[in-house]
Scaffold this motif. Structure first.
Motif, PDB file in Angstrom:
ATOM      1  N   ALA A 193       0.838  -1.200   0.000  1.00  0.00           N
ATOM      2  CA  ALA A 193       0.000   0.000   0.000  1.00  0.00           C
ATOM      3  C   ALA A 193       0.876   1.254   0.000  1.00  0.00           C
ATOM      4  CB  ALA A 193      -0.936  -0.005   1.211  1.00  0.00           C
ATOM      5  N   TRP A 194       1.936   1.234   0.782  1.00  0.00           N
ATOM      6  CA  TRP A 194       2.874   2.358   0.856  1.00  0.00           C
ATOM      7  C   TRP A 194       3.514   2.625  -0.503  1.00  0.00           C
ATOM      8  CZ3 TRP A 194       4.394   6.100   4.139  1.00  0.00           C
ATOM      9  CH2 TRP A 194       5.637   6.690   3.954  1.00  0.00           C
ATOM     10  N   LEU A 195       3.957   1.579  -1.151  1.00  0.00           N
ATOM     11  CA  LEU A 195       4.600   1.747  -2.455  1.00  0.00           C
ATOM     12  C   LEU A 195       3.594   2.107  -3.550  1.00  0.00           C
ATOM     13  CD1 LEU A 195       7.189  -1.159  -2.262  1.00  0.00           C
ATOM     14  CD2 LEU A 195       7.635   1.305  -2.113  1.00  0.00           C
ATOM     15  N   THR A 196       2.315   1.861  -3.311  1.00  0.00           N
ATOM     16  CA  THR A 196       1.268   2.279  -4.238  1.00  0.00           C
ATOM     17  C   THR A 196       1.024   3.778  -4.102  1.00  0.00           C
ATOM     18  OG1 THR A 196       0.212   0.115  -4.131  1.00  0.00           O
ATOM     19  CG2 THR A 196      -1.164   1.942  -4.896  1.00  0.00           C
ATOM     20  N   ASN A 197       0.901   4.239  -2.850  1.00  0.00           N
ATOM     21  CA  ASN A 197       0.676   5.660  -2.581  1.00  0.00           C
ATOM     22  C   ASN A 197       0.969   5.925  -1.106  1.00  0.00           C
ATOM     23  OD1 ASN A 197      -0.137   8.289  -2.255  1.00  0.00           O
ATOM     24  ND2 ASN A 197      -2.182   7.991  -3.103  1.00  0.00           N
ATOM     25  N   PRO A 198       2.172   6.381  -0.781  1.00  0.00           N
ATOM     26  CA  PRO A 198       2.538   6.602   0.618  1.00  0.00           C
ATOM     27  C   PRO A 198       1.582   7.523   1.374  1.00  0.00           C
ATOM     28  CG  PRO A 198       4.464   6.824  -0.796  1.00  0.00           C
ATOM     29  CD  PRO A 198       3.268   6.697  -1.692  1.00  0.00           C
ATOM     30  N   GLU A 199       1.041   8.503   0.675  1.00  0.00           N
ATOM     31  CA  GLU A 199       0.173   9.490   1.324  1.00  0.00           C
ATOM     32  C   GLU A 199      -1.107   8.865   1.873  1.00  0.00           C
ATOM     33  OE1 GLU A 199      -0.474  13.303   2.804  1.00  0.00           O
ATOM     34  OE2 GLU A 199       1.339  12.401   1.974  1.00  0.00           O
ATOM     35  N   THR A 200      -1.588   7.794   1.256  1.00  0.00           N
ATOM     36  CA  THR A 200      -2.798   7.146   1.780  1.00  0.00           C
ATOM     37  C   THR A 200      -2.506   6.312   3.016  1.00  0.00           C
ATOM     38  OG1 THR A 200      -2.586   5.216   0.337  1.00  0.00           O
ATOM     39  CG2 THR A 200      -3.906   7.062  -0.492  1.00  0.00           C
ATOM     40  N   VAL A 201      -1.252   5.919   3.197  1.00  0.00           N
ATOM     41  CA  VAL A 201      -0.883   5.120   4.365  1.00  0.00           C
ATOM     42  C   VAL A 201      -0.562   6.024   5.548  1.00  0.00           C
ATOM     43  CG1 VAL A 201       0.761   3.413   5.273  1.00  0.00           C
ATOM     44  CG2 VAL A 201      -0.064   3.237   2.916  1.00  0.00           C
ATOM     45  N   VAL A 202       0.211   7.076   5.298  1.00  0.00           N
ATOM     46  CA  VAL A 202       0.567   8.037   6.344  1.00  0.00           C
ATOM     47  C   VAL A 202       0.418   9.445   5.760  1.00  0.00           C
ATOM     48  CG1 VAL A 202       2.348   8.838   7.954  1.00  0.00           C
ATOM     49  CG2 VAL A 202       2.195   6.402   7.396  1.00  0.00           C
ATOM     50  N   PRO A 203      -0.747  10.050   5.931  1.00  0.00           N
ATOM     51  CA  PRO A 203      -0.939  11.408   5.415  1.00  0.00           C
ATOM     52  C   PRO A 203       0.081  12.378   6.023  1.00  0.00           C
ATOM     53  CG  PRO A 203      -3.040  10.432   6.030  1.00  0.00           C
ATOM     54  CD  PRO A 203      -1.961   9.510   6.530  1.00  0.00           C
TER      55      PRO A 203
END
Length: 123
Positions: A83-93
């Protein structure tokens, strides 16, 4: 439709080979795309990543994290890293990493590699 036994065995072998090669491919991807900011054993712009699987986010030793990452409480596992490598911002805004791996297989392989270098050494 029935496949000839030889073809079926060949396909099974290819699948097994592809799975085994995902760690090697992940290492190559890591070395070509991640090492500008990360190393396995030394903090750079990003934290050292050996042992990341099983580590609490924002808690690598001697690394200065953003406020958002410092406040994170999840433990890195394969699904969370993908999930982080897909979009870090969605994991930790509010985090500071502005890089993604757009191809799902690339994410799978990099995470397989990181898992392989995170496993405790066997005695």
């Amino acid at each position: 439709m029935r496949l000839p036994v030889g073809l079926l065995l060949g396909l099974l072998g290819l699948c097994a080979g592809a799975q085994a090669q995902s760690v090697a491919r992940g290492q190559a991807l890591f070395e070509s795309r991640c090492v500008a900011c990360h190393s396995l054993d030394a903090n750079r712009v990003g934290p050292a990543l050996r042992g990341v699987v099983g580590r609490t986010a924002g808690k690598a030793k001697n690394f200065f994290y953003s406020e958002a990452m410092t406040a994170a409480t999840h433990v890195w596992d394969a699904p969370k890293l993908k999930a982080w490598l897909t979009n870090p911002e969605t994991v930790v805004p509010g985090q500071d990493m502005n890089y993604r791996l757009d191809i799902p297989q690339d994410r799978e392989d990099v995470v397989a590699y990181l898992a392989s270098v995170s496993a405790p050494a066997r005695k």
